[in-house]
Design an enzyme around this catalytic site. Structure first.
Site, PDB file in Angstrom:
ATOM      1  CG  ASP A  85       6.176   6.189   6.564  1.00 23.79           C
ATOM      2  OD1 ASP A  85       6.558   7.287   6.146  1.00 23.79           O
ATOM      3  OD2 ASP A  85       5.795   6.028   7.739  1.00 23.79           O
ATOM      4  CG  ASP A  87      -0.283  -0.242   2.540  1.00 27.40           C
ATOM      5  OD1 ASP A  87       0.942  -0.483   2.567  1.00 27.40           O
ATOM      6  OD2 ASP A  87      -0.985  -0.211   3.575  1.00 27.40           O
ATOM      7  CG  PHE A 107      -1.195   9.054   9.250  1.00 20.73           C
ATOM      8  CD1 PHE A 107      -0.141   8.156   9.359  1.00 20.73           C
ATOM      9  CD2 PHE A 107      -2.484   8.594   9.454  1.00 20.73           C
ATOM     10  CE1 PHE A 107      -0.357   6.815   9.676  1.00 20.73           C
ATOM     11  CE2 PHE A 107      -2.720   7.257   9.771  1.00 20.73           C
ATOM     12  CZ  PHE A 107      -1.648   6.367   9.880  1.00 20.73           C
ATOM     13  NE  ARG A 115      -7.009  -2.197   8.226  1.00 19.15           N
ATOM     14  CZ  ARG A 115      -5.693  -2.021   8.288  1.00 19.15           C
ATOM     15  NH1 ARG A 115      -5.037  -1.584   7.225  1.00 19.15           N
ATOM     16  NH2 ARG A 115      -5.028  -2.265   9.399  1.00 19.15           N
TER      17      ARG A 115
HETATM   18  P1  IMP Z   1       7.499   1.608   6.643  1.00 19.06           P
HETATM   19  O1  IMP Z   1       8.014   0.290   7.123  1.00 19.06           O
HETATM   20  O2  IMP Z   1       7.935   2.727   7.536  1.00 19.06           O
HETATM   21  O3  IMP Z   1       7.824   1.884   5.199  1.00 19.06           O
HETATM   22  O4  IMP Z   1       5.942   1.606   6.849  1.00 19.06           O
HETATM   23  C1  IMP Z   1       5.136   0.808   6.113  1.00 19.06           C
HETATM   24  C2  IMP Z   1       3.789   0.647   6.773  1.00 19.06           C
HETATM   25  O5  IMP Z   1       3.429   1.735   7.631  1.00 19.06           O
HETATM   26  C3  IMP Z   1       2.725   0.631   5.710  1.00 19.06           C
HETATM   27  O6  IMP Z   1       2.580  -0.657   5.152  1.00 19.06           O
HETATM   28  C4  IMP Z   1       1.508   1.110   6.456  1.00 19.06           C
HETATM   29  O7  IMP Z   1       0.881   0.030   7.084  1.00 19.06           O
HETATM   30  C5  IMP Z   1       2.053   2.047   7.507  1.00 19.06           C
HETATM   31  N1  IMP Z   1       1.915   3.468   7.102  1.00 19.06           N
HETATM   32  C6  IMP Z   1       2.882   4.329   6.741  1.00 19.06           C
HETATM   33  N2  IMP Z   1       2.410   5.543   6.426  1.00 19.06           N
HETATM   34  C7  IMP Z   1       1.066   5.467   6.581  1.00 19.06           C
HETATM   35  C8  IMP Z   1      -0.012   6.414   6.401  1.00 19.06           C
HETATM   36  O8  IMP Z   1       0.152   7.586   6.014  1.00 19.06           O
HETATM   37  N3  IMP Z   1      -1.255   5.946   6.679  1.00 19.06           N
HETATM   38  C9  IMP Z   1      -1.506   4.672   7.098  1.00 19.06           C
HETATM   39  N4  IMP Z   1      -0.533   3.757   7.271  1.00 19.06           N
HETATM   40  C10 IMP Z   1       0.750   4.147   7.020  1.00 19.06           C
HETATM   41 MG    MG Z   2       0.843  -1.879   5.391  1.00 22.05          MG
END
Ligand code: IMP
Ligand code: MG
Length: 187
Positions: free
Chosen positions: A113, A110, A162, A175
């Site tokens: 981040d 999805d 966010f 969701r």
């Molecule tokens: P990462 O490991 O920091 O890249 O984060 C990945 C996970 O963080 C994603 O698969 C999402 O589940 C969650 N995430 C990151 N940013 C958002 C956001 O803006 N809204 C909702 N979930 C987020």
């Molecule tokens: Mg996720």
């Protein structure tokens, strides 16, 4: 703490939502992404791996653009608690059912981040010797990337905000929104 977070949740749930990416823009971009991936992968069997829970809406729409030679499987990892900040660790909650050795595999995510989740997944799945391993992410927050992870296919680059909807949650809510939105509240 418990009380405080339930007050925060009430605030977020009752805040107005600002549309960041409309249903129509999502539909068009998801179709384009599927065309790009199909062109690159050809007709061979493809294994699509949805990263739960956030990817369930995206993979549902994305996978419908492909023909019969597709396997969809699911993995679940978690790096976030119920809030908006990563815990810094990735936990494998559900592994694949199938063996991906020698297969063309595409991870369907999805959002990227910090990149921590994707770094972990690429390590874990790469070690299983797929024929190829690609990443398609609907959203990316380039300003937030800590780990130098470049997805092969990106739907939309978004700023450091966010977002919720189209599979993405805040404390498991939102969701089911058919578009990507910003809750108009301090998070
Ligand atoms: P990462 O490991 O920091 O890249 O984060 C990945 C996970 O963080 C994603 O698969 C999402 O589940 C969650 N995430 C990151 N940013 C958002 C956001 O803006 N809204 C909702 N979930 C987020
Ligand atoms: Mg996720």
């Amino acid at each position: 703490m418990e009380k405080e977070s339930s007050v925060q949740l009430e605030k977020v749930l009752s805040a107005p939502l600002k549309t960041l990416i409309s249903e129509n823009d999502l539909r068009m971009r998801v179709a384009e992404l599927a065309e790009e991936v199909k062109k690159d992968l050809g007709d061979g069997p493809v294994v699509m791996i949805a990263i739960l829970k956030g990817s369930y809406v995206f993979i549902s729409d994305f996978s419908k653009h492909f023909g019969t030679n597709v396997i969809v499987d699911f993995m679940q990892v978690s790096s976030y608690g119920s809030g908006t900040e990563s815990s810094g660790k990735v936990q494998l909650k559900k592994d694949l059912d199938i063996n991906i050795k020698g297969k063309d595999v595409i991870i369907v995510e999805d959002i990227i981040d910090s990149g921590l989740t994707m770094k972990y997944l690429l390590g874990l799945l790469g070690a299983r010797e797929p024929k190829s391993l690609k990443v398609v992410t609907l959203l990316a927050k380039p300003e937030r990337h800590v780990y130098k992870i470049e997805a092969d296919y990106i739907g939309f680059d978004i700023p450091d905000v966010f977002v919720v909807g189209y599979g993405l949650d805040y404390a498991e809510y939102f969701r089911n929104l058919p578009y990507i939105a910003l809750p108009q509240v301090e998070l």
